[in-house]
Enzyme design. Structure first.
Site, PDB file in Angstrom:
ATOM      1  N   ASP A  70       0.839  -1.270  -0.064  1.00  0.00           N
ATOM      2  CA  ASP A  70       0.087   0.010   0.172  1.00  0.00           C
ATOM      3  C   ASP A  70       0.896   1.353  -0.071  1.00  0.00           C
ATOM      4  O   ASP A  70       1.970   1.348   0.488  1.00  0.00           O
ATOM      5  CB  ASP A  70      -0.890  -0.031   1.193  1.00  0.00           C
ATOM      6  CG  ASP A  70      -0.150  -0.058   2.581  1.00  0.00           C
ATOM      7  OD1 ASP A  70       0.643  -0.848   2.710  1.00  0.00           O
ATOM      8  OD2 ASP A  70      -0.718   1.015   3.457  1.00  0.00           O
ATOM      9  N   GLU A 130       0.209  -0.677   5.961  1.00  0.00           N
ATOM     10  CA  GLU A 130       1.123  -0.186   6.727  1.00  0.00           C
ATOM     11  C   GLU A 130       1.099   1.330   6.835  1.00  0.00           C
ATOM     12  O   GLU A 130       1.379   1.835   7.823  1.00  0.00           O
ATOM     13  CB  GLU A 130       2.531  -0.834   6.234  1.00  0.00           C
ATOM     14  CG  GLU A 130       3.739  -0.474   7.143  1.00  0.00           C
ATOM     15  CD  GLU A 130       4.342   0.832   6.855  1.00  0.00           C
ATOM     16  OE1 GLU A 130       4.968   1.466   7.804  1.00  0.00           O
ATOM     17  OE2 GLU A 130       4.087   1.567   6.001  1.00  0.00           O
TER      18      GLU A 130
END
Length: 370
Positions: A70, A130
């Protein structure tokens, strides 16, 4: 199994996915197919996808590569489309080039190309959350691995760590993060009659020089001093003739292992003695450090030296990472990746040479790991 690519073609494919937290952009399924010889476990919860791939080659140690697919939103003002990678003068521009699709491409390709003679267990832990809260990310995968007795011995996180020259810094730990929320109470009144009021702005004024930027410890060989950083102060009604009833202040401490919530609270109590206040402390993450002489640190330093010729320093600077979830399980964690000068910024970029070198370093790590 997906057709084999070279590391740069793989990198470009990863960059082309608009995988803004917590969306993985389909990348985890692609990586599962790309590393089809590895056993896959999916742990999806709270809208977050997590993938763990592993393969046992022998009875040696368990080495895990970890990271995230991500990225943060691109924002306005890019010179090019942030999700259509553009190559110019040896650099690749796109969101996630530094943080951290370069690292993901490098270790995924190293795992695809590895020699079957690896002596232990190799694994890959990837999350799609994250950059967000991380509540359903790496930490829930680790809980699962702990429950089935499959925690790794060593972990390499490919976060961007280098500062000025590729190869110049390895993270062997991270500081913790303590957030503070203080409310200083007063007594509202007319500005013309200050003797009838208790003005929290006046009361905090002589205290601020004692706490703003104050070092709460002296640091040590691994950590810089833990500094109290004031991030917000607000009070009053935006008028000139009324003194405020209360003042709110927020602060952050990036703490070493020498500073705790308890010591922060004791410091605030000492400075605000005699005043009416409330204090809330929140530990966003805890500090961790891997021994400077550990096997994983020495192997990584040697691999960097062999590929780049650069002598690497060991650092704990910067923000937090998923290492904060991994280290508490007794896993020795290091972080190494490309230069981090444009992470989360406009026109994020990294060089082709850096990505190829990072891939070669990870190949060396797999080859020499015992």
């Amino acid at each position: 199994m997906e057709p084999r690519l070279d590391v740069i073609d793989l990198f470009l494919k990863l960059l082309s996915a608009e995988s803004i937290t917590p969306d993985d952009g389909g990348l985890l399924a692609y990586i599962e197919r790309y590393l089809a010889s590895f056993e896959a476990t999916w742990i999806n919860e709270g809208g977050v996808k997590n993938l763990f791939l592993t393969k046992k080659f022998g009875e040696g140690k368990h080495l895990c590569f970890a990271g995230h697919v991500d990225v943060v939103p691109a924002g306005e003002g890019w010179d090019t489309n942030p999700f259509v990678p553009m190559i110019d003068a040896g650099y690749i521009y796109a969101r996630g080039t530094q943080d951290m699709k370069s690292g993901v491409a490098a270790f995924v390709q190293a795992m695809r190309d590895m020699d079957e003679g690896f002596s232990g267990r190799l694994s890959l832990l990837l999350t799609s959350d994250e950059e967000g809260d991380g509540t359903y990310g790496t930490q829930i995968v680790l809980k699962h691995l702990n429950a089935i007795d499959l925690l790794p011995d060593y972990c390499i996180i490919a976060e961007p760590t280098c500062e000025e020259r590729f190869g110049d810094a390895i993270k062997i730990g991270r500081r913790g993060s303590i957030n503070g929320y203080l409310t200083l109470y007063g007594k509202q009144g007319h500005a013309a009659y200050p003797e009838k009021t208790i003005n929290p702005i006046h009361n905090i004024a002589p205290i601020l020089p004692k706490i703003a930027g104050h070092d709460l410890d002296e640091g040590d060989e691994n950590f810089a001093p833990s500094k109290l950083v004031i991030t917000d102060i607000r009070s009053g009604m935006e008028v000139t003739n009324v003194t405020p009833n209360e003042l709110k202040m927020m602060f952050n401490v990036r703490n070493s292992t020498n500073t705790t919530q308890e010591s922060v609270r004791a410091f605030i109590e000492e400075q605000f003695t005699g005043l009416d206040y409330s204090l809330e402390l929140e530990q966003g993450s805890y500090p961790f450090v891997t021994n400077q002489d550990s096997y994983i640190v020495n192997q990584l330093r040697d691999a960097i030296q062999e590929v780049t010729g650069v002598s690497t320093k060991l650092s704990t600077a910067g923000g937090t990472s998923d290492g904060r979830h991994i280290a508490p399980y007794g896993i020795e964690v290091v972080e190494f990746g490309v230069i981090n000068d444009r992470i989360h910024g406009l026109n994020e970029r990294t060089s082709i040479q850096e990505v190829e070198s990072l891939y070669n370093i990870f190949v060396k790590m797999v080859e020499r790991f015992q």
